[in-house]
Design an enzyme around this catalytic site. Structure first.
Site, PDB file in Angstrom:
ATOM      1  N   HIS A 123       1.155  -1.021  -0.100  1.00 23.39           N
ATOM      2  CA  HIS A 123      -0.059  -0.442   0.056  1.00 23.39           C
ATOM      3  C   HIS A 123       1.094   1.223   0.093  1.00 23.39           C
ATOM      4  O   HIS A 123       2.231   1.777   0.694  1.00 23.39           O
ATOM      5  CB  HIS A 123      -0.928   0.170   0.926  1.00 23.39           C
ATOM      6  CG  HIS A 123      -0.355   0.101   2.669  1.00 23.39           C
ATOM      7  ND1 HIS A 123       0.158   1.501   3.035  1.00 23.39           N
ATOM      8  CD2 HIS A 123       0.059  -0.882   3.518  1.00 23.39           C
ATOM      9  CE1 HIS A 123       0.349   0.934   3.907  1.00 23.39           C
ATOM     10  NE2 HIS A 123       0.123  -0.050   4.345  1.00 23.39           N
ATOM     11  N   GLU A 179      -4.955   1.278   1.994  1.00 24.54           N
ATOM     12  CA  GLU A 179      -5.179   0.407   3.249  1.00 24.54           C
ATOM     13  C   GLU A 179      -4.753   1.201   5.029  1.00 24.54           C
ATOM     14  O   GLU A 179      -5.695  -0.142   5.829  1.00 24.54           O
ATOM     15  CB  GLU A 179      -3.680  -0.431   3.332  1.00 24.54           C
ATOM     16  CG  GLU A 179      -3.275  -1.598   3.641  1.00 24.54           C
ATOM     17  CD  GLU A 179      -2.898  -1.209   5.919  1.00 24.54           C
ATOM     18  OE1 GLU A 179      -2.644  -2.648   6.462  1.00 24.54           O
ATOM     19  OE2 GLU A 179      -2.712  -0.460   5.575  1.00 24.54           O
ATOM     20  N   GLU A 180      -4.103   1.723   5.225  1.00 21.64           N
ATOM     21  CA  GLU A 180      -4.673   2.537   6.732  1.00 21.64           C
ATOM     22  C   GLU A 180      -5.982   2.531   7.117  1.00 21.64           C
ATOM     23  O   GLU A 180      -6.292   2.877   8.354  1.00 21.64           O
ATOM     24  CB  GLU A 180      -3.483   3.415   6.575  1.00 21.64           C
ATOM     25  CG  GLU A 180      -1.910   3.494   6.333  1.00 21.64           C
ATOM     26  CD  GLU A 180      -2.091   2.591   7.663  1.00 21.64           C
ATOM     27  OE1 GLU A 180      -2.618   2.616   8.613  1.00 21.64           O
ATOM     28  OE2 GLU A 180      -0.238   2.423   7.231  1.00 21.64           O
ATOM     29  N   HIS A 234       4.493   3.084  13.126  1.00 19.65           N
ATOM     30  CA  HIS A 234       3.585   4.888  13.042  1.00 19.65           C
ATOM     31  C   HIS A 234       3.982   5.297  13.929  1.00 19.65           C
ATOM     32  O   HIS A 234       3.790   6.122  13.908  1.00 19.65           O
ATOM     33  CB  HIS A 234       1.835   3.696  13.762  1.00 19.65           C
ATOM     34  CG  HIS A 234       1.289   2.896  12.953  1.00 19.65           C
ATOM     35  ND1 HIS A 234      -0.167   2.888  13.488  1.00 19.65           N
ATOM     36  CD2 HIS A 234       1.340   2.290  11.517  1.00 19.65           C
ATOM     37  CE1 HIS A 234      -0.980   2.886  11.967  1.00 19.65           C
ATOM     38  NE2 HIS A 234       0.687   1.859  11.283  1.00 19.65           N
ATOM     39  N   ASP A 293       3.784  -6.431   3.598  1.00 17.06           N
ATOM     40  CA  ASP A 293       3.756  -5.002   4.262  1.00 17.06           C
ATOM     41  C   ASP A 293       4.722  -4.634   5.058  1.00 17.06           C
ATOM     42  O   ASP A 293       6.006  -5.981   5.071  1.00 17.06           O
ATOM     43  CB  ASP A 293       2.474  -5.015   5.238  1.00 17.06           C
ATOM     44  CG  ASP A 293       1.830  -3.619   5.345  1.00 17.06           C
ATOM     45  OD1 ASP A 293       2.759  -2.842   5.732  1.00 17.06           O
ATOM     46  OD2 ASP A 293       0.509  -3.421   4.945  1.00 17.06           O
TER      47      ASP A 293
END
Length: 338
Positions: free
Chosen positions: A63, A215-216, A316, A236
């Site tokens: 993504h 995706e997020e 993140h 990922d």
């Protein structure tokens, strides 16, 4: 790997929070075209391409969308209250430089995401204050002191805000940046496409690359899966943390995430390929994780599914991986599709 790293640097320079991904998708599409493929943009804005091969079609997904924010309020002091796009943590964005992308004029303004009243010489409670979006604001790098001042710039509620990725490649091979999740995997899949194009990777089956852009927020692979697809592997980030075997130098093979186990046969074949090629790898379970492969199954697609990725530390946040992790991931993809 030089090609992968160069593509990664260029991708990192293109802001792409979920919902604001057109420029990054166009970049990926143009890179695939330069390699001789015929990619298409999906209706949702992703990039889908067939690399060739015959039989048992496999989708390799990664993504392009990243964490970010949106303007939720122009405050009376001319500063901006934000709400997150995806899982952006306010603690990880404090004192970061950012860019406001105006929707109606296409102008961009720089700013910094700060606590309200952040001067420790004025605010004795600064250290104890809770880091949450309602206590924080973007200080715009313009002469604005009222709501009206900011509105005159063309800034509005709903404008996207992107954060400086601060991309750095060290001499020792470490890759440090925001948004390695998942632009590192996009760069790896571009590297795989290059290997197919130049003949250094051969395909024993039909292979698609699908670069998604939602995706997020949970629905990246919920649509546009090719009708003949039999299997999907989400490429990922591999998780690095306490209780896990992976580190930044390895490729991680996920056996189970928060949605449940990945396909037994796919996971087992990935492990066997890693063993046969003597790759540095780890098998882990991710307790708080969902992937595009999960989204595809949740949407009702009847697919075998798996999940791999280069190890990424501090997910993140300000993330870190390594060229060796990217290389092991690329080599595992080449082995699995050969």
């Amino acid at each position: 790997m030089e090609y992968v790293v160069d593509r990664l640097k260029e991708l990192m320079a293109i802001p792409s929070p979920t919902g604001f991904t057109r420029a990054a998708a166009e970049y990926v599409k143009s890179e695939l075209e330069a390699l001789g493929f015929k990619p298409e943009l999906t209706n949702k804005g992703g990039v889908l391409v067939s690399l060739g091969g015959e039989g048992d079609p496999l989708v390799l997904s990664a993504h392009l969308d990243t964490l970010g924010a949106m303007v939720a309020e122009i405050k009376g002091n001319g500063r901006l209250r934000l709400l997150p796009v995806g899982g952006l943590m306010p603690q990880n964005a404090e004192v970061e430089n950012c860019v406001i992308h105006t929707r109606m004029s296409d102008k961009k303004y720089s700013g910094t995401f700060q606590m309200n009243d952040p001067s420790v010489h004025v605010n004795r409670e600064y250290a104890a204050q809770e880091r949450k979006f309602s206590n924080m604001e973007v200080v715009i790098d313009e002469k604005v002191f009222t709501k009206e001042d900011t509105q005159k710039l063309g800034i509005s509620v709903g404008d996207f805000v992107s954060f400086d990725p601060r991309t750095t490649i060290t001499d020792s091979g470490f890759i440090k940046s925001r948004f390695l999740d998942d632009k590192l995997s996009v760069a790896i899949l571009l590297g795989f496409a290059k290997c197919v194009a130049d003949g250094s990777a051969r395909l024993s089956r039909k292979v698609y690359i699908y670069i998604t852009v939602f995706e997020e927020v949970g629905h990246g692979c919920s649509g546009a899966i090719p009708e003949d697809a039999a299997e999907i592997i989400s490429v990922d980030m591999g998780c690095v943390g306490e209780g896990l075997e992976c580190n930044e130098l390895k490729v991680s093979i996920c056996a189970k995430d928060s949605h449940g186990p990945y396909n037994y046969d796919v996971t087992t074949k990935l492990i066997r390929c890693a063993e046969e090629k003597k790759l540095s790898y780890a098998v882990d379970l991710y307790p708080y994780y969902g992937s595009d492969a999960d989204a595809a199954l949740d949407a009702g697609h009847e697919l075998r599914h798996g999940l791999i990725g280069a190890g990424v530390y501090a997910s993140h946040g300000y993330e870190r991986s390594h060229i060796d992790g990217a290389r092991n991931t690329l080599e595992l993809i080449k082995a699995y599709t050969a």
